[in-house]
Write an enzyme that holds these catalytic residues in place. Structure first.
Site, PDB file in Angstrom:
ATOM      1  N   ASN A  76       0.844  -1.201   0.000  1.00 36.74           N
ATOM      2  CA  ASN A  76       0.000   0.000   0.000  1.00 36.74           C
ATOM      3  C   ASN A  76       0.877   1.247   0.000  1.00 36.74           C
ATOM      4  OD1 ASN A  76       0.521  -1.011   2.816  1.00 36.74           O
ATOM      5  ND2 ASN A  76      -0.335   0.998   3.328  1.00 36.74           N
ATOM      6  N   HIS A  77       0.290   2.363  -0.433  1.00 37.62           N
ATOM      7  CA  HIS A  77       1.092   3.578  -0.639  1.00 37.62           C
ATOM      8  C   HIS A  77       0.363   4.766  -0.029  1.00 37.62           C
ATOM      9  CE1 HIS A  77       4.162   6.017  -2.169  1.00 37.62           C
ATOM     10  NE2 HIS A  77       3.795   6.158  -3.441  1.00 37.62           N
ATOM     11  N   ALA A  78       0.913   5.288   1.082  1.00 37.56           N
ATOM     12  CA  ALA A  78       0.254   6.385   1.791  1.00 37.56           C
ATOM     13  C   ALA A  78       1.117   7.622   1.927  1.00 37.56           C
ATOM     14  CB  ALA A  78      -0.171   5.913   3.185  1.00 37.56           C
ATOM     15  N   GLU A  84      -1.919   0.398  -6.005  1.00 36.44           N
ATOM     16  CA  GLU A  84      -2.901   1.479  -6.018  1.00 36.44           C
ATOM     17  C   GLU A  84      -2.585   2.504  -7.109  1.00 36.44           C
ATOM     18  OE1 GLU A  84      -4.136   2.577  -1.625  1.00 36.44           O
ATOM     19  OE2 GLU A  84      -2.056   1.853  -1.670  1.00 36.44           O
TER      20      GLU A  84
END
Length: 240
Positions: free
Chosen positions: A83-85, A156
């Site tokens: 995931n990429h935040a 994502e």
């Protein structure tokens, strides 16, 4: 406190900019010395991992924990998805210290020193939304997987704007099915709190956790693999 964090942030990013000159010089030396015998550029990638991780561990506001690292193979192909935040996801994922190749947006490859090092490592550039660039990216990843190198992607496609896990794109999972290699989901916790999507001012003390989840064996259906990977990451992020 807010003023102190702004001052610290300016000093921290300036420190990164200055020290990158020294680290890049070292990367060139490593590349030249290992080029004759290290075709996958594993040594250079591990040097780059130490370079990136240095900036995590010297930052007094961040505490990093990595679990499940042994699920990522030292040898043999795999598709890693995380995931990429936050911008610092890249730094903390380098702390896995395993040989993989990044897929990253092409703009990063134009950044002096950091982008040049990415080219030395044979990482994979991508222009989002351009079909021809996607085809080149997939072909590049095909070559890397055939050579035995894992590849790392953010399925994502871009950083989340609200902290919620976004829908996954197909590319990573099509690669895994085509090459019949495992998908290894990775949940990155806490980075959005450390540095949000917009702005470069660091937040107060944050615990970051990189959690490598159980591998998903390849199926004949990329959509099934994608759903399993997303469910795995979503479950880990939701866990207390």
């Amino acid at each position: 406190m807010a003023a102190m964090l702004r001052v610290f942030s300016v000093a921290y990013w300036a420190f990164i900019g200055i020290t990158c000159v020294v680290f890049f010089a070292g990367a060139v030396v490593v590349w030249l010395v290992t080029l004759p015998f290290d075709r996958r550029r594993t040594v250079l990638h591990l040097y780059s991992s130490a370079w990136a991780s240095f900036y995590v561990y010297v930052n007094p506001l961040w505490r990093l924990e990595v679990t499940g690292r042994n699920r990522i193979p030292w040898r043999g192909p795999a598709v890693l998805v995380a995931n990429h935040a936050s911008l610092i996801d890249i730094l903390v994922l380098f702390a896995l210290f395993r040989p993989f190749k990044w897929v990253s947006k092409q703009e990063i490859f134009r950044v002096p020193l950091i982008g040049w090092n990415m080219r030395l490592n044979d990482y994979v550039p991508l222009v989002r939304g351009r079909a021809e660039s996607v085809r080149r990216m997939m072909a590049h990843c095909d070559r890397l997987l055939e050579a035995g190198s894992p590849v790392m992607l953010f399925p994502e496609g871009r950083r989340t704007s609200d902290g919620e896990l976004q829908p996954f794109k197909d590319g990573a999972f099509e690669l895994a099915v085509r090459h019949q290699v495992p998908v290894i989901p990775i949940a990155v916790h806490g980075t959005r709190r450390a540095l949000p999507r917009h702005g470069l001012v660091l937040r107060d003390r944050v615990d970051v956790h990189v959690e490598v989840l159980p591998p998903i064996e390849p199926h004949d259906d990329a959509a099934t693999v994608k759903e399993l990977a997303r469910t795995s990451i979503a479950g880990a992020l939701a866990a207390p």
